[in-house]
Design a protein around this motif. Structure first.
Motif, mmCIF file in Angstrom:
data_model
loop_
_atom_site.group_PDB
_atom_site.id
_atom_site.type_symbol
_atom_site.label_atom_id
_atom_site.label_comp_id
_atom_site.label_asym_id
_atom_site.label_seq_id
_atom_site.Cartn_x
_atom_site.Cartn_y
_atom_site.Cartn_z
ATOM 1 N N ARG A 1 0.840 -1.205 0.000
ATOM 2 C CA ARG A 1 0.000 0.000 0.000
ATOM 3 C C ARG A 1 0.869 1.247 0.000
ATOM 4 N N HIS A 2 1.930 1.248 0.764
ATOM 5 C CA HIS A 2 2.806 2.414 0.849
ATOM 6 C C HIS A 2 3.528 2.674 -0.468
ATOM 7 N N LEU A 3 3.876 1.598 -1.168
ATOM 8 C CA LEU A 3 4.607 1.733 -2.429
ATOM 9 C C LEU A 3 3.688 1.946 -3.625
ATOM 10 N N GLY A 4 2.391 1.915 -3.398
ATOM 11 C CA GLY A 4 1.456 2.101 -4.491
ATOM 12 C C GLY A 4 1.227 0.862 -5.310
ATOM 13 N N GLY A 5 1.597 -0.314 -4.783
ATOM 14 C CA GLY A 5 1.408 -1.570 -5.492
ATOM 15 C C GLY A 5 -0.003 -2.099 -5.328
ATOM 16 N N PRO A 6 -0.389 -3.128 -6.102
ATOM 17 C CA PRO A 6 -1.739 -3.707 -6.005
ATOM 18 C C PRO A 6 -1.930 -4.438 -4.682
ATOM 19 N N ILE A 7 -3.062 -4.232 -4.048
ATOM 20 C CA ILE A 7 -3.314 -4.859 -2.746
ATOM 21 C C ILE A 7 -4.635 -5.617 -2.709
ATOM 22 N N THR A 8 -5.438 -5.540 -3.782
ATOM 23 C CA THR A 8 -6.771 -6.144 -3.754
ATOM 24 C C THR A 8 -6.712 -7.652 -3.517
ATOM 25 N N GLN A 9 -5.873 -8.357 -4.281
ATOM 26 C CA GLN A 9 -5.782 -9.803 -4.126
ATOM 27 C C GLN A 9 -5.262 -10.182 -2.739
ATOM 28 N N LEU A 10 -4.309 -9.401 -2.245
ATOM 29 C CA LEU A 10 -3.763 -9.687 -0.919
ATOM 30 C C LEU A 10 -4.810 -9.453 0.160
ATOM 31 N N LEU A 11 -5.603 -8.399 0.011
ATOM 32 C CA LEU A 11 -6.683 -8.133 0.961
ATOM 33 C C LEU A 11 -7.682 -9.279 0.983
ATOM 34 N N VAL A 12 -8.037 -9.777 -0.202
ATOM 35 C CA VAL A 12 -8.973 -10.898 -0.294
ATOM 36 C C VAL A 12 -8.390 -12.134 0.383
ATOM 37 N N LEU A 13 -7.100 -12.402 0.130
ATOM 38 C CA LEU A 13 -6.444 -13.567 0.720
ATOM 39 C C LEU A 13 -6.420 -13.471 2.241
ATOM 40 N N VAL A 14 -6.063 -12.301 2.763
ATOM 41 C CA VAL A 14 -6.047 -12.106 4.215
ATOM 42 C C VAL A 14 -7.447 -12.257 4.780
ATOM 43 N N GLY A 15 -8.427 -11.677 4.101
ATOM 44 C CA GLY A 15 -9.808 -11.765 4.572
ATOM 45 C C GLY A 15 -10.316 -13.198 4.620
ATOM 46 N N ILE A 16 -10.042 -13.966 3.561
ATOM 47 C CA ILE A 16 -10.486 -15.364 3.518
ATOM 48 C C ILE A 16 -9.849 -16.168 4.648
ATOM 49 N N ASN A 17 -8.539 -15.993 4.828
ATOM 50 C CA ASN A 17 -7.854 -16.735 5.885
ATOM 51 C C ASN A 17 -8.339 -16.330 7.269
ATOM 52 N N LEU A 18 -8.661 -15.057 7.440
ATOM 53 C CA LEU A 18 -9.152 -14.604 8.739
ATOM 54 C C LEU A 18 -10.535 -15.176 9.024
ATOM 55 N N VAL A 19 -11.397 -15.212 8.000
ATOM 56 C CA VAL A 19 -12.737 -15.791 8.172
ATOM 57 C C VAL A 19 -12.629 -17.272 8.521
ATOM 58 N N ILE A 20 -11.741 -17.990 7.825
ATOM 59 C CA ILE A 20 -11.545 -19.413 8.111
ATOM 60 C C ILE A 20 -11.124 -19.617 9.566
ATOM 61 N N SER A 21 -10.356 -18.661 10.100
ATOM 62 C CA SER A 21 -9.880 -18.766 11.477
ATOM 63 C C SER A 21 -11.012 -18.855 12.484
#
Length: 247
Positions: free
Chosen positions: A166-186
């Motif tokens: 996010r700080h470097l201006g790179g893509p974060i959408t896929q990473l956000l989805v991945l983190v969200g899915i793993n957190l929900v599974i938790s």
């Protein structure tokens, strides 16, 4: 490649080279190797409550002073103050599927983060995320419920990568989805997943990532070290709160 990189236009993506370290993810391989060796020792001596597992896992009762009798819903428990378990628990796993999934995920994120951050900063991220995961267990779980696994540290790596991207201006959408899915599974019932460690690791990794992004310049390296030390001390203090509260 070196010439092309040196003469490339200075863009946000080129800015990433200020984080770049050795290409070979040596620390990642070392962590995976340690986890495998520990798991073999667990397997030989008995998983579950075996001597290797029980000497390295973490539970909230290990934040209490030696000899303290803690009253819990399970009755009185003789507790001990063993803060190193906040780190060692990240190298212990419950079964073959548990270690296989964690090591694969660690490798996936390690081969991205370690070359980006360099070995020392990457190692610090793993350790502080592991401690933060244990602090999450300490604050949110039962004081007699042992927790094992590297997933708290791995969630910290995810959060740090998210902050850096996010700080470097790179893509974060896929990473956000991945983190969200793993957190929900938790939080899914019936899987015996320590969501408390995942939440703690996420917070700790995000803080480390924030420190890295805000102290990238060479002139701020001393501040980076100071902030990381302060964060480490605060995490240990929080994880040992009952010692200082006189419980």
């Amino acid at each position: 490649m070196r010439q092309q990189r040196a003469t490339a236009p200075r863009t946000k993506s080129a800015f990433l080279t200020r984080f770049t370290g050795p290409r070979q993810p040596t620390v990642t391989y070392v962590i995976i190797g340690i986890c495998i060796l520990v798991f073999i020792a667990q397997w030989v001596t008995g998983l579950g409550n075996g001597p290797v597992t029980s000497s390295l896992w973490y539970a909230g009762i290990y934040g209490y002073p030696n000899g303290a009798v803690v009253q819990t819903s399970q009755g009185a428990v003789l507790a001990s103050f063993e803060p190193w378990r906040m780190i060692t628990t990240a190298f212990v796993h419950a079964n073959i599927l548990h270690i296989a999934l964690n090591m694969y995920t660690l490798w996936i994120f390690g081969i991205v983060l370690e070359p980006m951050l360099g070995r020392v900063r990457y190692g610090v991220l793993f350790v502080l995320s592991a401690i933060a995961g244990s602090v999450g267990v300490y604050l949110l779980d039962s004081p007699v419920q042992p927790v094992v696994g590297a997933s708290g540290a791995i969630f910290g790596m995810m959060a740090a990568l998210l902050i850096i991207q996010r700080h470097l201006g790179g893509p974060i959408t896929q990473l956000l989805v991945l983190v969200g899915i793993n957190l929900v599974i938790s939080f899914l019932p019936g899987f015996s997943i320590a969501w408390q460690a995942h939440v703690g690791g996420l917070v700790g990794g995000a803080l480390v990532g924030l420190i890295y992004t805000q102290t990238r310049a060479r002139s701020r390296r001393a501040l980076q070290v100071v902030l990381l030390i302060v964060l480490a001390v605060l995490l240990v203090l929080v994880g040992s709160w009952h010692v200082f509260a006189g419980a």
